[in-house]
Design a protein around this motif. Sequence first.
Motif, short mmCIF file in Angstrom:
data_model
loop_
_atom_site.label_atom_id
_atom_site.label_comp_id
_atom_site.label_asym_id
_atom_site.label_seq_id
_atom_site.Cartn_x
_atom_site.Cartn_y
_atom_site.Cartn_z
N THR A 207 0.84 -1.20 0.00
CA THR A 207 0.00 0.00 0.00
C THR A 207 0.87 1.25 0.00
OG1 THR A 207 -1.70 -1.18 1.26
CG2 THR A 207 -1.85 1.22 1.21
N VAL A 208 1.88 1.28 0.88
CA VAL A 208 2.78 2.45 0.96
C VAL A 208 3.51 2.65 -0.36
CG1 VAL A 208 4.79 3.40 2.12
CG2 VAL A 208 3.03 2.23 3.45
N PHE A 209 3.96 1.56 -0.98
CA PHE A 209 4.66 1.65 -2.26
C PHE A 209 3.76 2.27 -3.33
CE2 PHE A 209 7.25 0.60 -5.82
CZ PHE A 209 6.41 0.03 -6.77
N LEU A 210 2.52 1.81 -3.41
CA LEU A 210 1.60 2.34 -4.42
C LEU A 210 1.27 3.81 -4.14
CD1 LEU A 210 -0.89 -0.67 -4.71
CD2 LEU A 210 0.92 -0.05 -6.31
N GLN A 211 1.09 4.16 -2.86
CA GLN A 211 0.78 5.54 -2.52
C GLN A 211 1.94 6.48 -2.87
OE1 GLN A 211 -0.10 5.02 1.64
NE2 GLN A 211 -2.32 4.83 1.31
N ASN A 212 3.16 6.01 -2.67
CA ASN A 212 4.34 6.85 -2.92
C ASN A 212 4.78 6.87 -4.38
OD1 ASN A 212 4.44 7.43 -0.18
ND2 ASN A 212 5.93 5.81 0.28
N SER A 213 4.14 6.03 -5.21
CA SER A 213 4.55 5.96 -6.61
C SER A 213 4.17 7.20 -7.40
CB SER A 213 3.92 4.73 -7.27
OG SER A 213 2.51 4.90 -7.38
N GLY A 214 3.14 7.93 -6.95
CA GLY A 214 2.67 9.10 -7.69
C GLY A 214 1.72 8.77 -8.83
N ALA A 215 1.47 7.49 -9.05
CA ALA A 215 0.61 7.08 -10.17
C ALA A 215 -0.86 7.04 -9.78
CB ALA A 215 1.02 5.71 -10.69
N PHE A 216 -1.16 7.16 -8.48
CA PHE A 216 -2.54 7.00 -8.03
C PHE A 216 -3.06 8.24 -7.32
CE2 PHE A 216 -2.87 2.58 -9.09
CZ PHE A 216 -1.55 2.12 -9.05
N GLY A 218 -5.31 11.08 -6.29
CA GLY A 218 -6.77 11.18 -6.35
C GLY A 218 -7.49 9.89 -6.05
N VAL A 219 -6.74 8.79 -5.88
CA VAL A 219 -7.34 7.50 -5.56
C VAL A 219 -7.04 7.17 -4.10
CG1 VAL A 219 -7.39 5.03 -6.08
CG2 VAL A 219 -7.07 6.69 -7.93
N LYS A 220 -8.08 6.84 -3.33
CA LYS A 220 -7.88 6.48 -1.93
C LYS A 220 -7.49 5.01 -1.83
CE LYS A 220 -11.08 9.90 -0.01
NZ LYS A 220 -12.31 10.14 0.81
N LEU A 221 -6.23 4.78 -1.51
CA LEU A 221 -5.73 3.41 -1.37
C LEU A 221 -5.54 3.09 0.10
CD1 LEU A 221 -3.04 3.24 -4.21
CD2 LEU A 221 -5.20 2.02 -4.13
N ASN A 222 -6.01 1.91 0.50
CA ASN A 222 -5.77 1.42 1.85
C ASN A 222 -5.47 -0.07 1.77
OD1 ASN A 222 -8.32 0.12 1.59
ND2 ASN A 222 -9.33 1.96 2.34
N ASP A 223 -5.18 -0.67 2.91
CA ASP A 223 -4.80 -2.09 2.91
C ASP A 223 -5.90 -2.99 2.39
OD1 ASP A 223 -2.48 -1.16 3.97
OD2 ASP A 223 -2.75 -2.00 5.98
N THR A 224 -7.17 -2.63 2.67
CA THR A 224 -8.29 -3.46 2.21
C THR A 224 -8.37 -3.45 0.68
OG1 THR A 224 -9.54 -2.97 4.22
CG2 THR A 224 -10.78 -3.79 2.34
N LYS A 225 -8.23 -2.27 0.07
CA LYS A 225 -8.28 -2.18 -1.39
C LYS A 225 -7.08 -2.88 -2.03
CE LYS A 225 -11.06 2.01 -1.91
NZ LYS A 225 -11.13 3.37 -2.48
N VAL A 226 -5.93 -2.78 -1.39
CA VAL A 226 -4.74 -3.44 -1.94
C VAL A 226 -4.88 -4.96 -1.84
CG1 VAL A 226 -2.27 -3.80 -1.57
CG2 VAL A 226 -3.21 -1.49 -1.57
N ASP A 227 -5.48 -5.44 -0.75
CA ASP A 227 -5.74 -6.87 -0.63
C ASP A 227 -6.64 -7.36 -1.76
OD1 ASP A 227 -7.90 -8.99 0.87
OD2 ASP A 227 -5.77 -9.44 1.08
N ALA A 228 -7.72 -6.60 -2.05
CA ALA A 228 -8.61 -6.97 -3.16
C ALA A 228 -7.87 -6.91 -4.49
CB ALA A 228 -9.81 -6.03 -3.18
N MET A 229 -6.97 -5.94 -4.66
CA MET A 229 -6.20 -5.82 -5.89
C MET A 229 -5.31 -7.04 -6.09
SD MET A 229 -3.33 -2.94 -6.83
CE MET A 229 -4.48 -1.58 -6.84
N LEU A 230 -4.62 -7.47 -5.02
CA LEU A 230 -3.71 -8.61 -5.13
C LEU A 230 -4.46 -9.91 -5.40
CD1 LEU A 230 -1.27 -7.78 -2.19
CD2 LEU A 230 -0.81 -7.56 -4.63
N LYS A 231 -5.76 -9.95 -5.07
CA LYS A 231 -6.55 -11.17 -5.29
C LYS A 231 -7.42 -11.09 -6.54
CE LYS A 231 -6.90 -12.14 -0.32
NZ LYS A 231 -7.80 -12.19 0.86
N ASN A 232 -7.29 -10.01 -7.29
CA ASN A 232 -8.17 -9.79 -8.45
C ASN A 232 -7.64 -10.55 -9.67
OD1 ASN A 232 -9.95 -8.90 -10.35
ND2 ASN A 232 -9.77 -6.74 -9.82
N GLU A 233 -8.31 -11.64 -10.00
CA GLU A 233 -7.87 -12.50 -11.11
C GLU A 233 -8.08 -11.84 -12.47
OE1 GLU A 233 -8.01 -17.31 -12.08
OE2 GLU A 233 -9.68 -16.35 -11.03
#
Length: 521
Positions: A207-216, A218-233
């Motif tokens: 989550t911290v890596f994605l937030q610090n990347s600058g690519a997101f 305006g997008v609210k990223l948290n651990d729950t959303k990142v968990d869903a992202m990592l499991k999104n087939e």
Amino acid sequence: MKSKPIETLCLCRVSSDKQAKNENITSQKQACLLYAKHNGFVIDKFFYEDGVSGRGEDRPGLSQIKEYIEHEHKNKRIRVMFYDMSRLARNMGVYTDFEKIVIKYDIELLTVVGGKSENNALGRFARGFDVLRAQLFSDELSEKTVDKMKALSTLGYYQFNPPLGLKRVENEEKRTILVRDEPRASVIYDAFVSYAAGRFATKHEVTVFLQNSGAFNGVKLNDTKVDAMLKNEVYTGIFAYDKWEIPRQEWKMDKLIPVDLFQAVQSRLQRNGRAPHRTNNADAFPLAGLVCCPQCGHPMTGYFAKGYKGKRHPYYRCYNKACSFNKKSIQRIKVENALLERLNAIQTDDRVLDLFADVLNRVCREKERDITEQMHKTRADIERLNTRIASLGGLLADAGATGNDALVELYQGQILAMTQQKKELESRVGVYKPLSATETFRTAMRRGREFFKNPGILWKIGTLHQKKRLVRMLFLEKPKWDAENGFRTARMPRIFNEKSAQTDGLSDLAAPTRFELVFSP
């Protein structure tokens, strides 16, 4: 006694932001103003709903009108105006709720299209019928939209909001596909690689890596959303959609994450979970609740028993305490192999399948004939409206030339109402497509024939939902597993009877000539 003054409220609603931008709100308002002027009254207050569906219950404009009526009914008589009843609602629940206010305070209702609606039994019936018709049209349009989405999904076109890192574009065939959305796509790929390799110890570090990347931004990223992202087939481009019974397939989209990398991330997620991994018993025991105990007939459940060195062994078992079979466990493989043996014994004859396909085709042709007749009638109505609109256009020009403002306003209102009616009819014609001509219908017929020829294949490759449906369709009642006979004694529909294709006197299926007599055109 001096009568109370009457105040007119008007609601203008469009169901999408796109319509609002096309100024349909303005068109409705103008039509209502012309109608009011022609009928000798003024509109005191306007209420607006931009991009608000008439099917939903969240109606800010309508709520404001109800609050205003509740507050002002003692001091004023109130009239409420709409362009037509579909602007009030396309939902009988919303309409019924508003109708209670109308009855309670004797509110006068009128529309540009239908005029004044009497506040009596007949008037309420007419209003309810108009709303019901609007709801029917909306529901039919929604169903056709979903059917179209299902058909496109079957062909591999993703129909839902794309996950982060992918975006929609149109291909050469004017079909919407998903492609990489840079730089987000590359950042997400790096996150998967780093997590799988162990460079990120926790999902929070991802989550911290994605937030610090600058690519997101305006997008609210948290651990729950990142968990869903990592499991999104969906990121792999190869997945199933169980809700619509679409089997695992390759979709027409960019593959953001390779399948092997995705599986590596899933393994890491399972190892790193705070709670111990739990097997989904529903997936592991598709016959649970469907197969009955051979002793008492109670539905059996599935469970895992721990064996030597913690190895887990799957069993089916009857948990009816009053049953003598209660403490006996049956190996899962025995029960499911018995079912597969029963499935493999089914060899539906081609003549039965031909008959089935012929009957289905005839039913569909009759349905299409009815729909086609309706379409012809609708097109004729459109032509009549075109003729009437053209005629009114001529009268409008004449009235404008002679300076008769009253007639100009009258003709403009009528033309606007007819144009709206014409658009609704054209939308019905626009979504019509002959069923038998669609690729979905041909695919369904082909798959249906393959299934009846060999239903066992669905048990091998189907989803949990499909397997359960298969068992319910195969047996006329919940089957009992028997140690000696398996499922051989379970009653099945005639088309699944392995002897149903015989015409040698041992089966009660009639010979082919009998079918020709019954179903001949």
